[in-house]
Design an enzyme around this catalytic site. Structure first.
Site, PDB file in Angstrom:
ATOM      1  N   GLU A 170       0.747  -1.559  -0.244  1.00  0.00           N
ATOM      2  CA  GLU A 170      -0.023  -0.056  -0.438  1.00  0.00           C
ATOM      3  C   GLU A 170       0.874   1.287   0.012  1.00  0.00           C
ATOM      4  O   GLU A 170       0.390   2.100  -0.595  1.00  0.00           O
ATOM      5  CB  GLU A 170      -0.953   0.146   1.100  1.00  0.00           C
ATOM      6  CG  GLU A 170      -1.874  -0.847   1.069  1.00  0.00           C
ATOM      7  CD  GLU A 170      -2.806  -1.236   2.472  1.00  0.00           C
ATOM      8  OE1 GLU A 170      -2.152  -1.380   3.232  1.00  0.00           O
ATOM      9  OE2 GLU A 170      -3.786  -1.395   2.228  1.00  0.00           O
ATOM     10  N   GLU A 185      -3.216  -9.848   4.330  1.00  0.00           N
ATOM     11  CA  GLU A 185      -4.168  -9.261   5.522  1.00  0.00           C
ATOM     12  C   GLU A 185      -5.057 -10.352   6.015  1.00  0.00           C
ATOM     13  O   GLU A 185      -5.267 -10.636   6.872  1.00  0.00           O
ATOM     14  CB  GLU A 185      -4.680  -7.983   5.923  1.00  0.00           C
ATOM     15  CG  GLU A 185      -3.639  -6.636   5.323  1.00  0.00           C
ATOM     16  CD  GLU A 185      -2.946  -6.259   3.779  1.00  0.00           C
ATOM     17  OE1 GLU A 185      -3.566  -6.742   3.115  1.00  0.00           O
ATOM     18  OE2 GLU A 185      -2.728  -5.410   4.552  1.00  0.00           O
TER      19      GLU A 185
HETATM   20  N1  DAK Z   1       5.502  -7.633  11.373  1.00  0.00           N
HETATM   21  C1  DAK Z   1       6.031  -8.143  12.397  1.00  0.00           C
HETATM   22  N2  DAK Z   1       7.754  -8.711  12.507  1.00  0.00           N
HETATM   23  C2  DAK Z   1       7.134  -9.040  10.696  1.00  0.00           C
HETATM   24  C3  DAK Z   1       6.396  -8.696   9.879  1.00  0.00           C
HETATM   25  C4  DAK Z   1       5.538  -7.987  10.046  1.00  0.00           C
HETATM   26  N3  DAK Z   1       4.672  -7.893   8.943  1.00  0.00           N
HETATM   27  N4  DAK Z   1       7.143  -9.487   8.683  1.00  0.00           N
HETATM   28  C5  DAK Z   1       8.605 -10.143   9.073  1.00  0.00           C
HETATM   29  N5  DAK Z   1       8.296 -10.372  10.343  1.00  0.00           N
HETATM   30  C6  DAK Z   1       9.634 -10.676  11.356  1.00  0.00           C
HETATM   31  C7  DAK Z   1       9.082 -11.830  12.011  1.00  0.00           C
HETATM   32  O1  DAK Z   1       8.457 -12.603  12.559  1.00  0.00           O
HETATM   33  C8  DAK Z   1      10.658 -13.129  11.576  1.00  0.00           C
HETATM   34  O2  DAK Z   1      11.131 -12.366  12.781  1.00  0.00           O
HETATM   35  P1  DAK Z   1      11.706 -13.427  14.358  1.00  0.00           P
HETATM   36  O3  DAK Z   1      10.559 -14.121  14.340  1.00  0.00           O
HETATM   37  O4  DAK Z   1      12.985 -13.554  13.219  1.00  0.00           O
HETATM   38  O5  DAK Z   1      12.104 -12.237  15.663  1.00  0.00           O
HETATM   39  C9  DAK Z   1      12.055 -11.701  10.746  1.00  0.00           C
HETATM   40  O6  DAK Z   1      10.971 -11.057  10.316  1.00  0.00           O
HETATM   41  C10 DAK Z   1      12.168 -12.480   9.601  1.00  0.00           C
HETATM   42  O7  DAK Z   1      10.968 -12.860   8.775  1.00  0.00           O
HETATM   43  P2  DAK Z   1      10.182 -14.618   8.437  1.00  0.00           P
HETATM   44  O8  DAK Z   1      10.925 -14.988   9.271  1.00  0.00           O
HETATM   45  O9  DAK Z   1       9.042 -14.679   8.556  1.00  0.00           O
HETATM   46  O10 DAK Z   1      11.099 -14.556   7.371  1.00  0.00           O
HETATM   47  P3  DAK Z   1      10.181 -15.731   6.171  1.00  0.00           P
HETATM   48  O11 DAK Z   1      11.531 -14.924   4.871  1.00  0.00           O
HETATM   49  O12 DAK Z   1      10.556 -17.013   6.716  1.00  0.00           O
HETATM   50  O13 DAK Z   1       9.374 -15.032   5.067  1.00  0.00           O
HETATM   51  C11 DAK Z   1       7.376 -13.392   4.703  1.00  0.00           C
HETATM   52  C12 DAK Z   1       8.968 -13.745   4.623  1.00  0.00           C
HETATM   53  C13 DAK Z   1       7.360 -11.658   4.364  1.00  0.00           C
HETATM   54  C14 DAK Z   1       6.921 -14.430   3.576  1.00  0.00           C
HETATM   55  C15 DAK Z   1       7.054 -13.304   6.324  1.00  0.00           C
HETATM   56  O14 DAK Z   1       7.387 -12.907   7.111  1.00  0.00           O
HETATM   57  C16 DAK Z   1       5.845 -13.369   6.332  1.00  0.00           C
HETATM   58  O15 DAK Z   1       4.699 -13.793   6.052  1.00  0.00           O
HETATM   59  N6  DAK Z   1       4.993 -12.386   7.208  1.00  0.00           N
HETATM   60  C17 DAK Z   1       4.281 -11.356   7.448  1.00  0.00           C
HETATM   61  C18 DAK Z   1       3.461 -10.998   5.926  1.00  0.00           C
HETATM   62  C19 DAK Z   1       2.052  -9.575   6.225  1.00  0.00           C
HETATM   63  O16 DAK Z   1       1.312 -10.904   6.332  1.00  0.00           O
HETATM   64  N7  DAK Z   1       2.433  -8.650   6.309  1.00  0.00           N
HETATM   65  C20 DAK Z   1       0.614  -7.988   6.028  1.00  0.00           C
HETATM   66  C21 DAK Z   1       0.693  -7.054   7.796  1.00  0.00           C
HETATM   67  S1  DAK Z   1      -0.440  -6.125   8.502  1.00  0.00           S
HETATM   68  C22 DAK Z   1      -4.712  -0.271   9.642  1.00  0.00           C
HETATM   69  C23 DAK Z   1      -4.610  -0.096   7.632  1.00  0.00           C
HETATM   70  C24 DAK Z   1      -3.644  -0.982   7.423  1.00  0.00           C
HETATM   71  C25 DAK Z   1      -3.113  -2.328   7.739  1.00  0.00           C
HETATM   72  C26 DAK Z   1      -3.599  -2.216   9.956  1.00  0.00           C
HETATM   73  C27 DAK Z   1      -3.957  -1.433  10.057  1.00  0.00           C
HETATM   74  N8  DAK Z   1      -5.934   1.196   9.911  1.00  0.00           N
HETATM   75  C28 DAK Z   1      -6.580   1.696   8.513  1.00  0.00           C
HETATM   76  C29 DAK Z   1      -6.031   0.535  11.191  1.00  0.00           C
HETATM   77  C30 DAK Z   1      -2.209  -2.878   7.466  1.00  0.00           C
HETATM   78  C31 DAK Z   1      -2.236  -4.561   7.868  1.00  0.00           C
HETATM   79  C32 DAK Z   1      -0.499  -5.283   7.653  1.00  0.00           C
HETATM   80  O17 DAK Z   1       0.095  -5.194   6.757  1.00  0.00           O
END
Ligand code: DAK
Length: 261
Positions: free
Chosen positions: A115, A135
């Protein structure tokens, strides 16, 4: 005020009239924390007011542009927390920036990372980039403009596919669909993006700003309203010294030297 270079969550660098901002939380794949966005917005404010800077490039690492909002920071928030404090609101500052912005995207651009990239004017991707709005896997859905900007960029069918399945899209598919301006090879990626930024920075900044303003207005207006707005901006461009210089340079068969006036 000069652009600072002592931020905790971003690295800044000035190359001629281009400001390069590198998101720098590699241990969490540049997850977008409150502090990172505060640093980013502070830098954007300074750049916007610095008349020596014309173009902003935002990049991440080769593994991740940004893997989204910081989930560990978000997990404890309640409904009422979000009502009382819209923590995503400050993310939108980049979309109101009055100078051209380029997202130089490498690796993962997920959730809020995708985004944030879509809020920039140009989205240039490395061949290894993976875009996604995962998400839905967290029990939520994109809410930093993803449900609005993604369908406008790639159409409803593909946006539904991305947002409802949470799947990732590679750079080739993203470029084919119009999400990405250009794909550049990994080797020398950021240097090539900077070349594009430097080229843009040599143009007339007020003309760039008017062009950007006119294009962005097409999101908000009907076609006929947009055309009226475009015409008004175009007339205004005839008050610029740069407009005289650009046309004169063409006649003189030389490169225009714009003064942003
Ligand atoms: N947040 C926090 N930590 C994260 C992270 C994230 N989004 N993405 C990765 N990390 C951290 C992992 O926890 C890990 O930390 P440790 O466990 O080593 O402490 C480290 O980064 C390395 O990640 P991985 O070990 O998972 O690495 P891989 O290569 O195995 O996997 C990956 C990479 C990108 C596929 C995986 O990390 C992943 O799926 N990450 C999460 C992606 C995700 O779900 N993104 C969406 C987040 S939610 C709002 C508006 C917008 C939003 C919110 C509110 N309002 C209007 C109120 C937005 C929401 C989002 O973006």
């Amino acid at each position: 005020m000069n652009l600072k270079n002592n931020y905790k969550n971003i690295i800044t660098k000035v190359i001629s009239k281009v400001a390069l901002i590198t998101l720098n939380r590699p241990e969490v794949l540049n997850a977008l924390s409150k502090d990172l966005i505060t640093d980013l917005n502070d830098a954007l404010n300074i750049i916007e007011h610095d008349e020596n800077l014309s173009v902003i490039v935002i990049t991440g690492s080769s593994k991740a542009f940004a893997a989204g909002a910081d989930i560990k920071e978000m997990i404890s928030k309640s409904f009422i927390d979000l009502v009382n404090n819209d923590f995503i609101k400050p993310w939108e500052q980049i979309s109101f920036c009055n100078k051209p912005t380029i997202a130089a995207v490498d690796g993962y651009a997920l959730g809020g990372g995708c985004e944030l990239a879509m809020m920039c004017d140009l989205l240039i991707a490395n061949e290894n980039t993976k875009f996604g709005q995962p998400e839905i896997n967290l029990g939520v859905f994109p809410a930093a403009g993803g449900t609005q900007r993604l369908p406008k960029a790639i159409g409803k069918a593909k946006a539904m596919d991305m947002i409802l399945t949470g799947r990732m899209m590679d750079a080739i598919e993203a470029e084919k669909l119009g999400l990405v301006s250009r794909i550049l090879p990994s080797e020398g990626f950021i240097e090539k993006v900077l070349d594009i930024a430097l080229d843009i920075s040599e143009k007339s900044l007020p003309a760039l700003q008017m062009a950007k303003d006119a294009i962005n207005s097409s999101y908000e207006n009907t076609l006929s309203q947009g055309i009226v707005y475009e015409r008004r901006l175009f007339r205004s461009s005839f008050s610029l010294e740069d407009r005289k210089e650009g046309m004169k340079a063409f006649i003189d068969k030389r490169k225009a030297v714009f003064k942003n006036s």
